[in-house]
Scaffold this motif. Structure first.
Motif, mmCIF file in Angstrom:
data_model
loop_
_atom_site.group_PDB
_atom_site.id
_atom_site.type_symbol
_atom_site.label_atom_id
_atom_site.label_comp_id
_atom_site.label_asym_id
_atom_site.label_seq_id
_atom_site.Cartn_x
_atom_site.Cartn_y
_atom_site.Cartn_z
ATOM 1 N N HIS A 92 11.923 0.352 1.829
ATOM 2 C CA HIS A 92 12.533 -0.992 1.804
ATOM 3 C C HIS A 92 13.482 -1.151 0.623
ATOM 4 O O HIS A 92 13.420 -0.392 -0.338
ATOM 5 N N HIS A 94 14.376 -4.305 -2.078
ATOM 6 C CA HIS A 94 13.761 -5.575 -2.473
ATOM 7 C C HIS A 94 14.681 -6.696 -2.011
ATOM 8 O O HIS A 94 15.908 -6.582 -2.063
ATOM 9 N N GLU A 101 11.270 -1.314 -10.117
ATOM 10 C CA GLU A 101 9.845 -1.048 -9.900
ATOM 11 C C GLU A 101 9.490 0.245 -10.629
ATOM 12 O O GLU A 101 10.347 1.110 -10.817
ATOM 13 N N TYR A 103 6.693 3.467 -10.533
ATOM 14 C CA TYR A 103 5.633 4.185 -9.811
ATOM 15 C C TYR A 103 4.987 5.173 -10.783
ATOM 16 O O TYR A 103 5.684 5.880 -11.517
ATOM 17 N N HIS A 139 13.723 2.344 -1.518
ATOM 18 C CA HIS A 139 12.764 3.387 -1.895
ATOM 19 C C HIS A 139 11.740 3.637 -0.802
ATOM 20 O O HIS A 139 11.285 2.717 -0.138
ATOM 21 N N HIS A 161 10.248 -8.047 0.074
ATOM 22 C CA HIS A 161 10.561 -6.765 0.715
ATOM 23 C C HIS A 161 11.506 -6.969 1.898
ATOM 24 O O HIS A 161 11.245 -7.784 2.766
#
Ligand code: PAN
Ligand code: ZN
Length: 193
Positions: A92, A94, A101, A103, A139, A161
């Protein structure tokens, strides 16, 4: 605008199972929830006539959807393939596109695919990898190993999303298994292909 003042809290994250406790949202994504995202439609159809495999799960702890708040979540992406293509997330952008983000890889191995405009990136992820998804980049993660690929993520609670763009356009490159190894190839479905 006045924002919510909420209380500090701690969560328990199991690095082996990926479970986050407590969680306020638990998403289970089966193959039938991501129709036409894998390149081999015949293989997808053949699998679906037999079973509807669980591809990934997300455990999330929600906070108010406001600027400044951060969401914690884990993704457990199972090993497997549809045709030659490894199990992956939908992927998706944002909705509030200027939100990034982070991870953190906990278990297993995979790739983090990102794209914006005509640019594309694929990062290898394993336990201890901290990967940064900059604002604006779509991503998707792909499990290229033979055990669950588990990662923790933190992102702004007001990010939202946008799945529709990826559902229509897919990613520029896809990850296939060839002679036991992951290879990155241009997607035949990408709009410029
Ligand atoms: C992740 C993803 C999670 C599942 O927490 O939401 O890995 O992938 P899809 O949302 O693409 O199905 C994240 O990037 N949140 O913003
Ligand atoms: Zn995201």
């Amino acid at each position: 605008m006045k924002q919510a003042v909420i209380n500090p809290f701690a969560l328990a994250l199991d690095f082996t199972s990926g479970k986050l406790e407590p969680a306020t949202t638990h998403i289970t994504r089966h193959l039938s929830h991501m129709r036409n995202m894998y390149i081999d439609s015949a293989a997808e159809q053949a699998v679906l006539t037999r079973e509807d495999p669980l591809i990934y799960e997300v455990y999330q702890y929600d906070v108010p959807n406001e600027n400044g708040q951060l969401i914690s979540c884990t993704t457990i992406l199972y090993p497997g393939r549809i045709g030659d293509e490894y199990y992956m997330t939908k992927g998706h952008y944002h909705e509030k596109a200027d939100t990034g983000e982070i991870y953190l890889g906990l278990r297993g191995n995979g790739k983090l695919l990102m794209q914006v405009g005509d640019q594309f990136s694929a990062l290898d992820m394993g336990p201890g990898t901290v990967a940064y998804v900059p604002p604006y980049w779509a991503h998707r993660t792909v499990n290229t190993g033979d055990e669950p690929f588990i990662f923790f993520a933190v992102y702004p609670a007001d990010a939202g999303h946008n799945y529709g763009t990826i559902e229509q356009e897919g990613f520029q490159q896809i990850i296939l298994e060839k002679q036991g190894n992951p290879v990155i190839v241009p997607s035949p479905r990408w709009k410029n292909a």
